[in-house]
Design an enzyme around this catalytic site. Sequence first.
Site, PDB file in Angstrom:
ATOM      1  CG  HIS A 159      37.200  41.380  29.359  1.00  0.00           C
ATOM      2  ND1 HIS A 159      37.528  41.949  28.152  1.00  0.00           N
ATOM      3  CD2 HIS A 159      37.498  42.313  30.301  1.00  0.00           C
ATOM      4  CE1 HIS A 159      38.008  43.176  28.362  1.00  0.00           C
ATOM      5  NE2 HIS A 159      37.997  43.409  29.647  1.00  0.00           N
ATOM      6  CG  PHE A 160      40.198  40.302  33.831  1.00  0.00           C
ATOM      7  CD1 PHE A 160      41.103  39.412  34.369  1.00  0.00           C
ATOM      8  CD2 PHE A 160      39.036  40.579  34.537  1.00  0.00           C
ATOM      9  CE1 PHE A 160      40.866  38.799  35.575  1.00  0.00           C
ATOM     10  CE2 PHE A 160      38.787  39.959  35.750  1.00  0.00           C
ATOM     11  CZ  PHE A 160      39.697  39.068  36.263  1.00  0.00           C
ATOM     12  CG  HIS A 161      42.654  35.483  32.833  1.00  0.00           C
ATOM     13  ND1 HIS A 161      41.606  35.798  33.650  1.00  0.00           N
ATOM     14  CD2 HIS A 161      43.669  35.111  33.660  1.00  0.00           C
ATOM     15  CE1 HIS A 161      41.958  35.609  34.917  1.00  0.00           C
ATOM     16  NE2 HIS A 161      43.202  35.202  34.947  1.00  0.00           N
TER      17      HIS A 161
ATOM     18  CE1 TYR B 197      42.957  51.729  27.310  1.00  0.00           C
ATOM     19  CE2 TYR B 197      41.493  52.062  29.176  1.00  0.00           C
ATOM     20  CZ  TYR B 197      41.689  51.708  27.855  1.00  0.00           C
ATOM     21  OH  TYR B 197      40.630  51.325  27.088  1.00  0.00           O
TER      22      TYR B 197
ATOM     23  CG  HIS C 101      38.644  51.588  33.094  1.00  0.00           C
ATOM     24  ND1 HIS C 101      38.326  50.344  32.618  1.00  0.00           N
ATOM     25  CD2 HIS C 101      39.208  52.240  32.057  1.00  0.00           C
ATOM     26  CE1 HIS C 101      38.654  50.260  31.350  1.00  0.00           C
ATOM     27  NE2 HIS C 101      39.186  51.392  30.980  1.00  0.00           N
TER      28      HIS C 101
ATOM     29  NE  ARG D  18      35.217  38.572  38.998  1.00  0.00           N
ATOM     30  CZ  ARG D  18      35.819  39.766  38.962  1.00  0.00           C
ATOM     31  NH1 ARG D  18      35.128  40.847  38.623  1.00  0.00           N
ATOM     32  NH2 ARG D  18      37.089  39.899  39.256  1.00  0.00           N
ATOM     33  NE  ARG D  19      36.784  39.174  43.025  1.00  0.00           N
ATOM     34  CZ  ARG D  19      36.888  40.430  43.399  1.00  0.00           C
ATOM     35  NH1 ARG D  19      35.874  41.067  43.869  1.00  0.00           N
ATOM     36  NH2 ARG D  19      38.043  41.045  43.308  1.00  0.00           N
TER      37      ARG D  19
HETATM   38  C1  HEM Z   1      48.549  30.394  34.489  1.00  0.00           C
HETATM   39  C2  HEM Z   1      47.917  31.487  34.259  1.00  0.00           C
HETATM   40  C3  HEM Z   1      46.625  31.874  34.927  1.00  0.00           C
HETATM   41  C4  HEM Z   1      45.575  31.119  35.326  1.00  0.00           C
HETATM   42  C5  HEM Z   1      45.426  29.605  35.191  1.00  0.00           C
HETATM   43  C6  HEM Z   1      44.590  31.986  35.911  1.00  0.00           C
HETATM   44  C7  HEM Z   1      43.371  31.578  36.417  1.00  0.00           C
HETATM   45  C8  HEM Z   1      42.422  32.405  36.973  1.00  0.00           C
HETATM   46  C9  HEM Z   1      41.092  32.029  37.355  1.00  0.00           C
HETATM   47  C10 HEM Z   1      40.505  30.638  37.200  1.00  0.00           C
HETATM   48  C11 HEM Z   1      40.489  33.128  37.855  1.00  0.00           C
HETATM   49  C12 HEM Z   1      39.062  33.231  38.320  1.00  0.00           C
HETATM   50  C13 HEM Z   1      38.939  33.183  39.772  1.00  0.00           C
HETATM   51  C14 HEM Z   1      37.514  33.387  40.249  1.00  0.00           C
HETATM   52  O1  HEM Z   1      36.759  34.165  39.654  1.00  0.00           O
HETATM   53  O2  HEM Z   1      37.164  32.752  41.244  1.00  0.00           O
HETATM   54  C15 HEM Z   1      41.434  34.200  37.833  1.00  0.00           C
HETATM   55  C16 HEM Z   1      41.200  35.463  38.306  1.00  0.00           C
HETATM   56  C17 HEM Z   1      42.051  36.525  38.104  1.00  0.00           C
HETATM   57  N1  HEM Z   1      43.236  36.529  37.398  1.00  0.00           N
HETATM   58 FE1  HEM Z   1      44.159  34.910  36.632  1.00  0.00          FE
HETATM   59  N2  HEM Z   1      45.068  33.271  35.867  1.00  0.00           N
HETATM   60  C18 HEM Z   1      46.306  33.243  35.267  1.00  0.00           C
HETATM   61  C19 HEM Z   1      47.114  34.333  35.001  1.00  0.00           C
HETATM   62  C20 HEM Z   1      46.813  35.631  35.312  1.00  0.00           C
HETATM   63  C21 HEM Z   1      47.622  36.764  34.975  1.00  0.00           C
HETATM   64  C22 HEM Z   1      48.936  36.693  34.232  1.00  0.00           C
HETATM   65  C23 HEM Z   1      46.990  37.852  35.456  1.00  0.00           C
HETATM   66  C24 HEM Z   1      47.383  39.288  35.404  1.00  0.00           C
HETATM   67  C25 HEM Z   1      48.571  39.733  35.171  1.00  0.00           C
HETATM   68  C26 HEM Z   1      45.778  37.396  36.103  1.00  0.00           C
HETATM   69  C27 HEM Z   1      44.879  38.218  36.745  1.00  0.00           C
HETATM   70  C28 HEM Z   1      43.739  37.796  37.381  1.00  0.00           C
HETATM   71  C29 HEM Z   1      42.865  38.654  38.138  1.00  0.00           C
HETATM   72  C30 HEM Z   1      43.022  40.148  38.384  1.00  0.00           C
HETATM   73  C31 HEM Z   1      41.809  37.850  38.598  1.00  0.00           C
HETATM   74  C32 HEM Z   1      40.605  38.303  39.408  1.00  0.00           C
HETATM   75  C33 HEM Z   1      40.851  38.074  40.847  1.00  0.00           C
HETATM   76  C34 HEM Z   1      39.648  38.425  41.668  1.00  0.00           C
HETATM   77  O3  HEM Z   1      38.520  38.218  41.206  1.00  0.00           O
HETATM   78  O4  HEM Z   1      39.856  38.909  42.769  1.00  0.00           O
HETATM   79  N3  HEM Z   1      45.698  36.049  35.991  1.00  0.00           N
HETATM   80  N4  HEM Z   1      42.607  33.742  37.267  1.00  0.00           N
HETATM   81 CU   LIG Z   2      37.084  49.349  33.266  1.00  0.00          CU
END
Ligand code: HEM
Ligand SMILES: [Cu+2]
Length: 547
Positions: free
Chosen positions: A372-374, A225, A221, A435-436
């Site tokens: 939320h986190f995007h 920050y 968490h 998710r995932r």
């Molecule tokens: C073009 C920009 C982006 C797209 C299209 C995108 C798309 C996605 C999608 C669809 C997921 C969900 C995957 C799932 O739950 O199966 C995901 C997960 C995630 N994204 Fe992005 N994302 C983008 C940029 C970013 C950026 C800039 C960050 C952080 C700096 C980020 C951090 C994460 C993280 C931490 C996860 C979770 C991974 C996990 O569950 O292990 N994403 N993203």
């Molecule tokens: Cu947290």
Amino acid sequence: MHQREFARDDTYIKWQLGLGFAALFLGILMGLFQGLDRMGIDLYKYVGLKSYYQGLTIHGVLNVLVFTTAFNGAFLPYVTMRSLKRPMAIKGGSAIAFFLMLVGVLLAAWKILDNSSTVLFTFYPPLQGHPLFYLGLVLVVVSSWVTFLNILLTTRAWKQDHPGEPLPLQAFISLVTYIMWFIASLGVAIEVLVLILPWSLGIVEKTDPQLARTFFWLTGHPIVYFWLLPAYLSWYTMLPKQVGGKILSDPLVRLVFILFLLLSTPVGFHHQYTDPGVPAGWKAMHALLTFSVFFPSMITAYSVVASLEIGGRKAGGKGLFGWIWKLPWGDPVVTTQLLAGLGFFLGGVSGLINASYNINMVVHNTAFVPGHFHLTIGTAVTLTAMGIMYWLLPALTGKKLWGRGLALANAWLWFLGVLIFSRGQMAGGLEGMPRRTWMATATYLQFMETWDIPNKMTAVGGALMFLGGMAFFAVMVGTLFFSRERAKVEMPTAEAIIGPEKGSPLFTKRLDVWTVVAIVLVLIAYVPYLVNYLGDAAFVATGQRVW
Ligand code: HEM
Ligand SMILES: [Cu+2]
């Protein structure tokens, strides 16, 4: 005037930024793949990846572990040097931090790419990766500790030369950010060094997933920050200057960052509301602390918007909202950050939903969470970092920013994209979409009609974000290689209406005391639980490789 003294550190600051943004480039490429997977388009096979989950590991590790740590490790030393007008205290410290990070990233990347560590960025046991993958991540963290030590010693040396004076605000924020991170990162350090590395090396055969998760979230968490505070630094102390406004109150800003130091660490159980083995009382306590950490964010919203309003009114803005249109929307440095802030507003509000002990049950582990986190890390932090690069790259290279129109397109495409993307993910999450999950291969998808529109929104919004990201990289490459005009850009530092006179409140000067309080709070939030849990910890999990 100090440019030459800074040159030694600046070289490695540049390299570290290069490493961080290279990671982001590959990270968002995988993001595009993940988005398109929602429409049944499979790009993984064309680039030699074995599965969706290998791509997702790349996405998570490169975006939120590498990009953020590298960016902070470059940006905050840069800020510290300029605001204290002295180079970093450890000669060669910036070089050591860079090389540690480089080796760490190469090791982790190698083991992700050979598919031996498809464990996602959370690497929860019983999923087991290659030892070199974990070692790589350890080196990335150790690099951040070198940066911490360097900032600590630099501010110390400055204080010895300026007895009794308050640390300049920007250096103060940089230091607090790293103190907080150092305390917070001990959780994952213990997890990896004590539990996971020996287990993945085969020294011990079995481990306790629950214990590992607790240490993971002890860091997991506050790490948000660690990502966010440098963006706040820019919003609080740089953006006002860039829009012609002023910081409302210097001591208030210091108070906010002290609150973050205290409150951002003892909250990790809010990621484990559904975990068995954590007593309800502990979950409730962490829920309460989570809501407290919302307060400094509210003060931030109030303060930053007030600074912006001062700028907008000076530029002739009238009426309740008239000042908003008078802000310099034509300046990509400003527009990226304003849109980042707007996104953060929505992200913060949705965070309250996740944080609620009972409502969390509805959205837990659904697509709501990435929705939320995007908005927060994916937009508030990333888009702000991009905006910072629009002045930082010219400042570091002396070259005028190339492709201003593209830079503006970056901001708007990303912002519009994430609104659609996150709406899609959140709506899907409320309809129970996990998710995932490798959607394109989910055999039950045809029965889930309520997921159709959310999936399409995720794909379309994600593609727009990706285009925005590519516009950013085009501007970076263009500035480096095609910009012919010289530019002399200095670090922006806004003035404060109140403070920092010599008599600024004592409590803002005693960071040593606050650090001790922060550590005590972490101990209160975790030690009794751990003592109790260790009594019947179950080391039963052997390593699994699923993909
Ligand atoms: C073009 C920009 C982006 C797209 C299209 C995108 C798309 C996605 C999608 C669809 C997921 C969900 C995957 C799932 O739950 O199966 C995901 C997960 C995630 N994204 Fe992005 N994302 C983008 C940029 C970013 C950026 C800039 C960050 C952080 C700096 C980020 C951090 C994460 C993280 C931490 C996860 C979770 C991974 C996990 O569950 O292990 N994403 N993203
Ligand atoms: Cu947290």
